[in-house]
Motif scaffolding. Structure first.
Motif, PDB file in Angstrom:
ATOM      1  N   LEU A   1       0.814  -1.210   0.000  1.00 42.01           N
ATOM      2  CA  LEU A   1       0.000   0.000   0.000  1.00 42.01           C
ATOM      3  C   LEU A   1       0.849   1.263   0.000  1.00 42.01           C
ATOM      4  O   LEU A   1       0.437   2.301  -0.516  1.00 42.01           O
ATOM      5  CB  LEU A   1      -0.927   0.020   1.218  1.00 42.01           C
ATOM      6  CG  LEU A   1      -2.081  -0.984   1.229  1.00 42.01           C
ATOM      7  CD1 LEU A   1      -2.823  -0.911   2.549  1.00 42.01           C
ATOM      8  CD2 LEU A   1      -3.037  -0.720   0.073  1.00 42.01           C
ATOM      9  N   GLN A   2       2.031   1.169   0.575  1.00 42.70           N
ATOM     10  CA  GLN A   2       2.860   2.358   0.754  1.00 42.70           C
ATOM     11  C   GLN A   2       3.873   2.572  -0.357  1.00 42.70           C
ATOM     12  O   GLN A   2       4.516   3.620  -0.402  1.00 42.70           O
ATOM     13  CB  GLN A   2       3.597   2.275   2.095  1.00 42.70           C
ATOM     14  CG  GLN A   2       2.683   2.301   3.304  1.00 42.70           C
ATOM     15  CD  GLN A   2       3.434   2.121   4.602  1.00 42.70           C
ATOM     16  OE1 GLN A   2       4.647   1.912   4.605  1.00 42.70           O
ATOM     17  NE2 GLN A   2       2.722   2.196   5.715  1.00 42.70           N
ATOM     18  N   ALA A   3       4.034   1.612  -1.252  1.00 41.35           N
ATOM     19  CA  ALA A   3       5.069   1.741  -2.282  1.00 41.35           C
ATOM     20  C   ALA A   3       4.556   1.250  -3.626  1.00 41.35           C
ATOM     21  O   ALA A   3       3.623   0.443  -3.697  1.00 41.35           O
ATOM     22  CB  ALA A   3       6.316   0.950  -1.876  1.00 41.35           C
TER      23      ALA A   3
ATOM     24  N   ASN B   1      -2.358   0.142 -13.977  1.00 43.15           N
ATOM     25  CA  ASN B   1      -1.024  -0.283 -14.409  1.00 43.15           C
ATOM     26  C   ASN B   1       0.022   0.314 -13.469  1.00 43.15           C
ATOM     27  O   ASN B   1      -0.320   0.975 -12.482  1.00 43.15           O
ATOM     28  CB  ASN B   1      -0.755   0.110 -15.875  1.00 43.15           C
ATOM     29  CG  ASN B   1      -0.896   1.612 -16.107  1.00 43.15           C
ATOM     30  OD1 ASN B   1      -0.739   2.425 -15.188  1.00 43.15           O
ATOM     31  ND2 ASN B   1      -1.194   1.992 -17.349  1.00 43.15           N
ATOM     32  N   ARG B   2       1.288   0.097 -13.791  1.00 47.25           N
ATOM     33  CA  ARG B   2       2.360   0.576 -12.914  1.00 47.25           C
ATOM     34  C   ARG B   2       2.398   2.100 -12.847  1.00 47.25           C
ATOM     35  O   ARG B   2       2.684   2.676 -11.798  1.00 47.25           O
ATOM     36  CB  ARG B   2       3.714   0.038 -13.401  1.00 47.25           C
ATOM     37  CG  ARG B   2       3.884  -1.465 -13.260  1.00 47.25           C
ATOM     38  CD  ARG B   2       5.329  -1.872 -13.528  1.00 47.25           C
ATOM     39  NE  ARG B   2       5.500  -3.310 -13.454  1.00 47.25           N
ATOM     40  CZ  ARG B   2       5.485  -4.106 -14.509  1.00 47.25           C
ATOM     41  NH1 ARG B   2       5.312  -3.592 -15.720  1.00 47.25           N
ATOM     42  NH2 ARG B   2       5.647  -5.408 -14.374  1.00 47.25           N
ATOM     43  N   GLN B   3       2.122   2.748 -13.965  1.00 52.13           N
ATOM     44  CA  GLN B   3       2.141   4.211 -13.981  1.00 52.13           C
ATOM     45  C   GLN B   3       1.067   4.778 -13.052  1.00 52.13           C
ATOM     46  O   GLN B   3       1.308   5.742 -12.317  1.00 52.13           O
ATOM     47  CB  GLN B   3       1.922   4.720 -15.413  1.00 52.13           C
ATOM     48  CG  GLN B   3       1.915   6.236 -15.559  1.00 52.13           C
ATOM     49  CD  GLN B   3       3.259   6.865 -15.246  1.00 52.13           C
ATOM     50  OE1 GLN B   3       4.289   6.177 -15.242  1.00 52.13           O
ATOM     51  NE2 GLN B   3       3.270   8.151 -14.969  1.00 52.13           N
ATOM     52  N   ALA B   4      -0.103   4.174 -13.075  1.00 48.45           N
ATOM     53  CA  ALA B   4      -1.184   4.616 -12.187  1.00 48.45           C
ATOM     54  C   ALA B   4      -0.807   4.382 -10.730  1.00 48.45           C
ATOM     55  O   ALA B   4      -1.118   5.194  -9.853  1.00 48.45           O
ATOM     56  CB  ALA B   4      -2.474   3.876 -12.529  1.00 48.45           C
ATOM     57  N   ARG B   5      -0.128   3.294 -10.474  1.00 51.98           N
ATOM     58  CA  ARG B   5       0.293   2.988  -9.102  1.00 51.98           C
ATOM     59  C   ARG B   5       1.335   3.990  -8.612  1.00 51.98           C
ATOM     60  O   ARG B   5       1.290   4.442  -7.470  1.00 51.98           O
ATOM     61  CB  ARG B   5       0.848   1.566  -9.042  1.00 51.98           C
ATOM     62  CG  ARG B   5       1.069   1.046  -7.629  1.00 51.98           C
ATOM     63  CD  ARG B   5       1.636  -0.355  -7.677  1.00 51.98           C
ATOM     64  NE  ARG B   5       1.825  -0.906  -6.350  1.00 51.98           N
ATOM     65  CZ  ARG B   5       0.961  -1.680  -5.723  1.00 51.98           C
ATOM     66  NH1 ARG B   5      -0.187  -1.986  -6.312  1.00 51.98           N
ATOM     67  NH2 ARG B   5       1.210  -2.151  -4.522  1.00 51.98           N
ATOM     68  N   VAL B   6       2.271   4.341  -9.487  1.00 52.88           N
ATOM     69  CA  VAL B   6       3.294   5.325  -9.124  1.00 52.88           C
ATOM     70  C   VAL B   6       2.645   6.672  -8.828  1.00 52.88           C
ATOM     71  O   VAL B   6       2.973   7.345  -7.841  1.00 52.88           O
ATOM     72  CB  VAL B   6       4.337   5.464 -10.253  1.00 52.88           C
ATOM     73  CG1 VAL B   6       5.243   6.669 -10.003  1.00 52.88           C
ATOM     74  CG2 VAL B   6       5.173   4.197 -10.366  1.00 52.88           C
TER      75      VAL B   6
END
Length: 204
Positions: free
Chosen positions: A49-51, A91-96
């Protein structure tokens, strides 16, 4: 330490375990009115959740990428919690991007129980990240102004145990009693205005 009376310092040295046990006493009555979890239950998901993922993003966010980062964060602050996590899983971009939101970083680090409560009770669509961030940065009960150690899930407000138990603002009516009250009101209430006018016009 010098300002502490001698007799108290003596008790601290003689009974350190007893003092720690009393200070860390778990109030059983809290279990009846609060949603809480054991620390080890959340430890497994805390990191996720934090990274964001260590792998760099390969895909973009389409037309959303055209917005400045400030506007992206503004959108994130106004998403309800459920939609926020749906976006986070695109996706990863949204997560970042979602992980980089300042309010979310503080909530996932210091207010994980407050985040877990709405998700567990099905109220995540009712509140935004900002709604949870606001009570996190204050320690006052929204009703009496004293120390508020609890979060009222139906309004995402800080409150103290006394207000939670006594204030009408936090009073919750069980569904069965609500239905009974509505049935009683419908039987005792006067006829609707439109029906009254119709009957009166008919008799005239």
């Amino acid at each position: 330490m010098n300002s502490i009376p001698t007799d108290i310092r003596t008790h601290v040295k003689k009974h350190p375990d007893a003092i720690i046990r009393v200070c860390s006493y778990h109030r059983r009555d809290f279990d009846l009115v609060v949603v809480r979890s054991r620390p080890h239950e959340m430890q497994s998901i805390r990191t996720s959740l934090q990274a964001a993922f260590e792998t760099l993003p390969a895909a973009k966010l389409g037309i959303f990428d055209r917005l400045p980062v400030e506007l992206m964060f503004l959108v994130h602050r106004n998403l309800d919690i459920r939609s926020f996590f749906h976006f986070r899983q695109i996706n990863r971009q949204a997560r970042v991007l979602s992980t980089g939101l300042h309010e979310y970083q503080l909530i996932s680090k210091h207010g994980l129980e407050g985040l877990r409560g709405p998700l567990r009770t099905g109220l995540a669509h009712c509140f935004t990240i900002t709604d949870l961030y606001r009570p996190l940065v204050t320690d006052k009960c929204s009703t009496c102004g004293g120390f508020g150690g609890l979060l009222f899930l139906f309004t995402a407000e800080r409150c103290c145990l006394d207000c939670l138990q006594s204030s009408a603002h936090y009073r919750v009516l069980p569904p069965v009693y609500f239905r009974q009250s509505c049935t009683h009101i419908s039987k005792s209430a006067p006829a609707p205005i439109r029906a009254s006018f119709a009957d009166r016009a008919w008799h005239l």
